[in-house]
Design a protein around this motif. Structure first.
Motif, short mmCIF file in Angstrom:
data_model
loop_
_atom_site.label_atom_id
_atom_site.label_comp_id
_atom_site.label_asym_id
_atom_site.label_seq_id
_atom_site.Cartn_x
_atom_site.Cartn_y
_atom_site.Cartn_z
N GLU A 1 0.83 -1.20 0.00
CA GLU A 1 0.00 0.00 0.00
C GLU A 1 0.87 1.26 0.00
N ALA A 2 2.02 1.17 0.66
CA ALA A 2 2.95 2.30 0.66
C ALA A 2 3.50 2.54 -0.75
N VAL A 3 3.79 1.47 -1.49
CA VAL A 3 4.30 1.60 -2.86
C VAL A 3 3.24 2.24 -3.76
N PHE A 4 2.02 1.75 -3.67
CA PHE A 4 0.96 2.23 -4.57
C PHE A 4 0.33 3.53 -4.09
N GLY A 5 0.53 3.87 -2.82
CA GLY A 5 -0.11 5.07 -2.28
C GLY A 5 -1.61 4.93 -2.25
N ALA A 6 -2.09 3.70 -2.03
CA ALA A 6 -3.52 3.45 -2.03
C ALA A 6 -3.82 2.22 -1.19
N LYS A 7 -5.01 2.18 -0.63
CA LYS A 7 -5.45 1.02 0.12
C LYS A 7 -5.82 -0.11 -0.84
N GLY A 8 -5.58 -1.35 -0.40
CA GLY A 8 -5.92 -2.50 -1.22
C GLY A 8 -6.88 -3.44 -0.53
N GLN A 9 -7.15 -4.56 -1.20
CA GLN A 9 -8.02 -5.59 -0.65
C GLN A 9 -7.16 -6.77 -0.20
N THR A 10 -7.55 -7.42 0.90
CA THR A 10 -6.82 -8.59 1.38
C THR A 10 -7.79 -9.76 1.54
N LYS A 11 -7.25 -10.97 1.26
CA LYS A 11 -8.05 -12.19 1.44
C LYS A 11 -7.12 -13.38 1.51
N ALA B 1 11.14 -3.55 -18.55
CA ALA B 1 12.34 -3.07 -17.86
C ALA B 1 12.35 -3.52 -16.40
N SER B 2 11.17 -3.73 -15.83
CA SER B 2 11.07 -4.20 -14.44
C SER B 2 11.05 -5.72 -14.35
N GLY B 3 11.14 -6.41 -15.47
CA GLY B 3 11.17 -7.87 -15.46
C GLY B 3 9.80 -8.52 -15.37
N LEU B 4 8.74 -7.75 -15.56
CA LEU B 4 7.40 -8.32 -15.55
C LEU B 4 7.10 -8.92 -16.92
N LEU C 1 8.03 -6.41 -7.04
CA LEU C 1 6.99 -6.58 -8.05
C LEU C 1 6.03 -5.38 -8.05
N ALA C 2 5.68 -4.93 -6.84
CA ALA C 2 4.79 -3.78 -6.72
C ALA C 2 5.43 -2.53 -7.32
N LYS C 3 6.72 -2.37 -7.09
CA LYS C 3 7.42 -1.21 -7.66
C LYS C 3 7.42 -1.26 -9.18
N GLY C 4 7.51 -2.46 -9.74
CA GLY C 4 7.47 -2.59 -11.18
C GLY C 4 6.13 -2.17 -11.76
N VAL C 5 5.04 -2.60 -11.12
CA VAL C 5 3.71 -2.21 -11.57
C VAL C 5 3.51 -0.70 -11.39
N LYS C 6 3.94 -0.18 -10.25
CA LYS C 6 3.77 1.26 -9.99
C LYS C 6 4.58 2.08 -10.98
N ALA C 7 5.76 1.62 -11.36
CA ALA C 7 6.57 2.35 -12.34
C ALA C 7 5.83 2.43 -13.68
N ALA C 8 5.15 1.34 -14.06
CA ALA C 8 4.38 1.36 -15.31
C ALA C 8 3.20 2.32 -15.20
N ASP D 1 3.12 5.03 -13.35
CA ASP D 1 3.70 6.37 -13.41
C ASP D 1 4.09 6.73 -14.84
N ALA D 2 4.68 5.78 -15.56
CA ALA D 2 5.06 6.03 -16.96
C ALA D 2 3.82 6.29 -17.81
N GLN D 3 2.77 5.55 -17.54
CA GLN D 3 1.49 5.76 -18.25
C GLN D 3 0.97 7.16 -18.02
N SER D 4 0.98 7.60 -16.76
CA SER D 4 0.49 8.95 -16.43
C SER D 4 1.33 10.03 -17.11
N ALA D 5 2.64 9.82 -17.14
CA ALA D 5 3.53 10.82 -17.75
C ALA D 5 3.29 10.89 -19.25
N SER D 6 3.02 9.75 -19.91
CA SER D 6 2.83 9.75 -21.35
C SER D 6 1.50 10.37 -21.74
N ALA D 7 0.55 10.41 -20.81
CA ALA D 7 -0.77 10.95 -21.10
C ALA D 7 -0.82 12.47 -20.97
#
Length: 307
Positions: free
Chosen positions: A188-198, A258-261, A291-298, A300-306
């Motif tokens: 949640e700290a990486v994404f800056g958002a609350k998530g769901q747990t199960k 680039a993040s190996g995903l 892994l979370a940092k890799g998704v978050k980087a994508a 962020d890159a998406q937001s910058a390109s928009a």
């Protein structure tokens, strides 16, 4: 001005436009350097006089493929190809389809992106295929030599994978821990958002919007990016779906690779939406935070390109 004079001027303009159109049609279409493309790719091609297109092809006859229990020859749709055509300004367009096994998909995709090519789709064509076969569509616009060199790099990367392992791999490297015990707070700290747990798993969802049939649709209608984590903090797996506009696809692909995903599919979920939304499915193994940092980087890159 008399009506006769206006009619005369209109006729002069119409005749001039027709003449210009005739000259444009008469202008011969530029042709790609077929010999150069063959030299670069190492493949023989065929030229279509009707469409001005030169195509090279590479059958996948290095691995025996069965579909529904039947050994399928390359002629039935198991041939990689790349087609080239020139525009009136000396530039070329390339489009192609590349036949891949699971362990070749992401190395080939990285080779294409690194060479400046675009990856536009990734999907399957068959059921009950052994080994499983994917098809990656590629494209590009620019210098024909550069485009041909990009195609060659993709094919060379595939050959490198098969040279290392003659038979396609059945799993990606790295373990997945069991039972699930993912810590939510660091993600949640990486994404800056609350998530769901199960049951020891964690998921975060980021909505996007578009319009269909004059109705705005978003997160709850399936227009979203999500990432789900399982395993434990050190031996985790992430899978998910990434929603993006067409112009954001290449940026997101480059960031995730680039993040190996690993990219598993690129396609659409809807028709007739505005703006058009593409989706890619992905998979990765490693430390959950990485892994979370890799998704978050994508993201962020998406937001910058928009912007």
């Amino acid at each position: 001005m008399s009506s006769l004079r206006r009619l005369s001027q209109a006729l002069v303009i119409a005749i001039g436009m027709c003449a210009a159109a005739g000259q444009a049609q008469a202008q011969p279409q530029a042709e790609v350097d077929t010999a150069r493309i063959e030299q670069i790719t190492g493949l023989k091609g065929t030229y279509s006089d009707k469409e001005g297109v030169f195509k090279v092809s590479k059958p996948r006859n290095d691995v025996k493929i069965q579909v529904d229990g039947w050994t399928m020859p390359p002629f039935m749709g198991l041939t990689s190809w790349a087609a080239f055509m020139a525009d009136q300004h000396g530039r070329s367009m390339m489009m192609g389809d590349t036949v891949l096994f699971e362990d070749e998909v992401n190395p080939a995709m990285s080779a294409a992106l690194d060479a400046g090519l675009e990856v536009t789709a990734l999907h399957n064509h068959f059921f009950f295929d052994q080994p499983k076969v994917y098809f990656m569509h590629i494209g590009g616009h620019g210098d024909a030599t550069t485009l041909a060199e990009g195609v060659k790099k993709v094919y060379d990367r595939i050959a490198q994978v098969r040279s290392a392992h003659a038979d396609p791999e059945s799993a990606s490297p790295g373990p997945i821990a069991s039972p699930n015990s993912i810590s939510a707070a660091p993600l949640e700290a990486v994404f800056g958002a609350k998530g769901q747990t199960k049951d020891g798993m964690f998921k975060v969802v980021v909505g996007k919007t578009t319009s269909m049939h004059g109705i705005n649709v978003g997160n709850e209608m399936g227009v979203n990016t999500w990432a789900a984590f399982a395993g434990n903090d050190d031996e985790a797996v992430v899978d998910g779906d990434f929603a993006m506009r067409e112009g954001e696809l290449q940026t997101v692909l480059k960031s995730m690779r680039a993040s190996g995903l690993n990219i598993v599919a690129i396609h659409q979920h809807m028709t007739g939406e505005t703006p058009r939304i593409l989706f890619l499915h992905y998979w990765g193994k490693g430390k959950a935070v990485d892994l979370a940092k890799g998704v978050k980087a994508a993201l962020d890159a998406q937001s910058a390109s928009a912007r």
